[in-house]
Design an enzyme around this catalytic site. Structure first.
Site, PDB file in Angstrom:
ATOM      1  N   GLU A  95     -29.492   7.461 -21.833  1.00 16.68           N
ATOM      2  CA  GLU A  95     -28.884   7.959 -20.613  1.00 16.68           C
ATOM      3  C   GLU A  95     -28.482   9.413 -20.756  1.00 16.68           C
ATOM      4  O   GLU A  95     -28.107   9.859 -21.833  1.00 16.68           O
ATOM      5  CB  GLU A  95     -27.646   7.115 -20.271  1.00 16.68           C
ATOM      6  CG  GLU A  95     -28.031   5.686 -19.984  1.00 16.68           C
ATOM      7  CD  GLU A  95     -26.832   4.776 -19.837  1.00 16.68           C
ATOM      8  OE1 GLU A  95     -25.991   5.083 -18.975  1.00 16.68           O
ATOM      9  OE2 GLU A  95     -26.756   3.794 -20.578  1.00 16.68           O
ATOM     10  N   CYS A 108     -24.901  16.049 -20.006  1.00 10.73           N
ATOM     11  CA  CYS A 108     -24.516  15.239 -21.169  1.00 10.73           C
ATOM     12  C   CYS A 108     -25.759  14.498 -21.651  1.00 10.73           C
ATOM     13  O   CYS A 108     -26.420  13.806 -20.863  1.00 10.73           O
ATOM     14  CB  CYS A 108     -23.422  14.260 -20.744  1.00 10.73           C
ATOM     15  SG  CYS A 108     -22.935  13.136 -22.069  1.00 10.73           S
ATOM     16  N   CYS A 115     -26.235   3.029 -31.250  1.00 13.43           N
ATOM     17  CA  CYS A 115     -25.437   3.730 -32.262  1.00 13.43           C
ATOM     18  C   CYS A 115     -24.955   2.729 -33.299  1.00 13.43           C
ATOM     19  O   CYS A 115     -24.632   1.588 -32.965  1.00 13.43           O
ATOM     20  CB  CYS A 115     -24.237   4.412 -31.605  1.00 13.43           C
ATOM     21  SG  CYS A 115     -23.228   5.361 -32.767  1.00 13.43           S
ATOM     22  N   CYS A 119     -17.552   2.127 -32.833  1.00 15.78           N
ATOM     23  CA  CYS A 119     -16.225   2.366 -32.259  1.00 15.78           C
ATOM     24  C   CYS A 119     -15.934   1.219 -31.296  1.00 15.78           C
ATOM     25  O   CYS A 119     -16.781   0.859 -30.484  1.00 15.78           O
ATOM     26  CB  CYS A 119     -16.212   3.697 -31.511  1.00 15.78           C
ATOM     27  SG  CYS A 119     -16.659   5.079 -32.566  1.00 15.78           S
ATOM     28  N   CYS A 122     -16.294   1.391 -27.367  1.00 18.88           N
ATOM     29  CA  CYS A 122     -17.553   1.963 -26.896  1.00 18.88           C
ATOM     30  C   CYS A 122     -18.616   0.890 -26.712  1.00 18.88           C
ATOM     31  O   CYS A 122     -18.905   0.128 -27.627  1.00 18.88           O
ATOM     32  CB  CYS A 122     -18.040   2.992 -27.908  1.00 18.88           C
ATOM     33  SG  CYS A 122     -19.685   3.598 -27.542  1.00 18.88           S
ATOM     34  N   CYS A 339     -18.952  11.008 -18.753  1.00 22.97           N
ATOM     35  CA  CYS A 339     -19.669  11.619 -19.856  1.00 22.97           C
ATOM     36  C   CYS A 339     -19.039  11.178 -21.163  1.00 22.97           C
ATOM     37  O   CYS A 339     -17.982  11.607 -21.538  1.00 22.97           O
ATOM     38  CB  CYS A 339     -19.646  13.125 -19.735  1.00 22.97           C
ATOM     39  SG  CYS A 339     -20.659  13.852 -20.993  1.00 22.97           S
TER      40      CYS A 339
HETATM   41  S1  SF4 Z   1     -18.206   6.357 -29.456  1.00 22.24           S
HETATM   42 FE1  SF4 Z   1     -18.682   5.708 -31.545  1.00 22.24          FE
HETATM   43  S2  SF4 Z   1     -20.018   3.924 -31.334  1.00 22.24           S
HETATM   44 FE2  SF4 Z   1     -19.993   4.976 -29.364  1.00 22.24          FE
HETATM   45  S3  SF4 Z   1     -21.797   6.304 -29.411  1.00 22.24           S
HETATM   46 FE3  SF4 Z   1     -20.017   7.523 -30.122  1.00 22.24          FE
HETATM   47  S4  SF4 Z   1     -20.029   7.320 -32.349  1.00 22.24           S
HETATM   48 FE4  SF4 Z   1     -21.352   5.699 -31.520  1.00 22.24          FE
END
Ligand code: SF4
Length: 358
Positions: A95, A108, A115, A119, A122, A339
């Site tokens: 995205e 962005c 990922c 986190c 997230c 973003c």
């Molecule tokens: S917030 Fe953390 S888990 Fe999410 S994309 Fe960023 S680094 Fe990766």
């Protein structure tokens, strides 16, 4: 198999043209056509001779990410779901967000599909790492967003933020290759003041970035005021705890015009107490830094909004300690286009967009 030219540096293009037996200056002509003039069709590169254009059409290609879906927000921002070609690795959807605002525009972009950092606030984390993006796929998102916005592309100030899906410093080489093209006066010619890389705090990556002569601005996603709290929301903190992270920030060689940005997602009842603000002020006290507070918007994850009064109290506590502090509200809430680390959950019923993290 045609050779992919998107994402190649001027040196790489020189090597490619040498392999074709073409003069080196042709590489610069193509580089400028591609990144400065943003022409993606060889036939439109009229600065190249017709015979060369034909040869390139047969032997090379420029594969921009393909816009699979557009989500238009009432505030003017647009969230793009982009499909990446399978042959650069696993097929993936990422995205990017285009946000126009009074004479400037912010784009962005993502650096990985999914990922691995995990986190807890997230949604991208829930995808796991699907794959790293290539330099062409990273710079291509900005090129597509600009191309989609015709006239807006001429706005004097274009900001690019590497804050979409992925941890940029865990895909270092392709990210930096894309950033060099963005910052190159012969390439996209965006000012280094207007390109920001946001990290979850990958200390070796920050140290590596510190040694670069061409680099973007650096933002650090902080989101906690002590190790215990940060361990709980960002497990990466166990690997690179706050002392180590802030030491790397301390040693980071800021340019005269530059400051570090700390992003702090305010999670109601988790990290938004006045004592958190005082601890954050102490953490950043010796740094040339500003803090962006991002109030959490309730969504799919079990966190709650901090509430306006709490946000203001937090901001004031930092400001009173002399820390430049700003409250940032996510753009495009109505289309899930804030973003941050954007995520997409694929369901059997189709693509279900969900709210991102920070
Ligand atoms: S917030 Fe953390 S888990 Fe999410 S994309 Fe960023 S680094 Fe990766």
């Amino acid at each position: 198999m045609p050779v992919e030219l998107l994402g190649k540096s001027i040196e790489e293009l020189r090597g490619y043209f040498a392999s074709l037996g073409e003069a080196p200056y042709r590489a610069k002509q193509l580089y400028r056509a591609l990144y400065a003039e943003r022409r993606f069709d060889f036939a439109a590169m009229t600065n190249l001779p017709a015979a060369l254009r034909e040869r390139l059409s047969a032997e090379a290609r420029i594969s921009l990410p393909v816009v699979a879906r557009r989500f238009l927000s009432a505030d003017g921002s647009v969230r793009f779901l982009m499909a990446l070609a399978a042959d650069a690795g696993r097929p993936a959807q990422i995205e990017a967000v285009f946000m126009p605002a009074d004479g400037r525009q912010t784009i962005c972009i993502s650096t990985q599909a999914g990922c691995a950092v995990d986190c807890h606030f997230c949604l991208t984390a829930q995808l796991g790492l699907i794959r790293n993006l290539t330099a062409g796929e990273i710079v291509g998102q900005a090129l597509v967003a600009l191309a989609e916005h015709g006239e807006a592309a001429l706005a004097p100030r274009t900001n690019v933020v590497l804050m979409g899906q992925g941890e940029p410093l865990l895909n270092y080489e392709p990210v930096m290759a894309a950033v060099r093209i963005m910052l190159d006066a012969e390439g996209m010619a965006i000012s280094p003041r207007h390109v920001t890389l946001s990290t979850s705090g990958i200390v070796p990556g920050i140290e590596r970035l510190a040694a670069e002569t061409v680099r973007p601005k650096l933002a650090i996603s902080l989101n906690a005021s002590n190790d215990e709290q940060r361990d709980a929301v960002m497990p990466i903190n166990r690997k690179y705890p706050l002392a180590q992270l802030l030491d790397a920030c301390q040693r980071y060689p800021l340019r005269t015009w530059e400051s570090l940005t700390f992003e702090y997602v305010l999670l109601g009842g988790v990290n938004d107490a006045p004592e958190d603000a005082r601890r954050v002020a102490r953490l950043v006290a010796n740094l040339r830094a500003k803090v962006n507070l991002i109030p959490w918007n309730p969504g799919a994850l079990p966190y709650r909004s901090p509430g306006a009064a709490r946000v203001e109290e937090f901001r004031r506590a930092l400001a009173d300690k002399g820390v430049p502090t700003f409250v940032r509200f996510s753009r495009g809430q109505d289309v899930f286009a804030a973003c941050g680390q954007l995520a997409l959950v694929e369901t059997s019923a189709g693509a279900l967009p969900v709210l991102p993290s920070h």
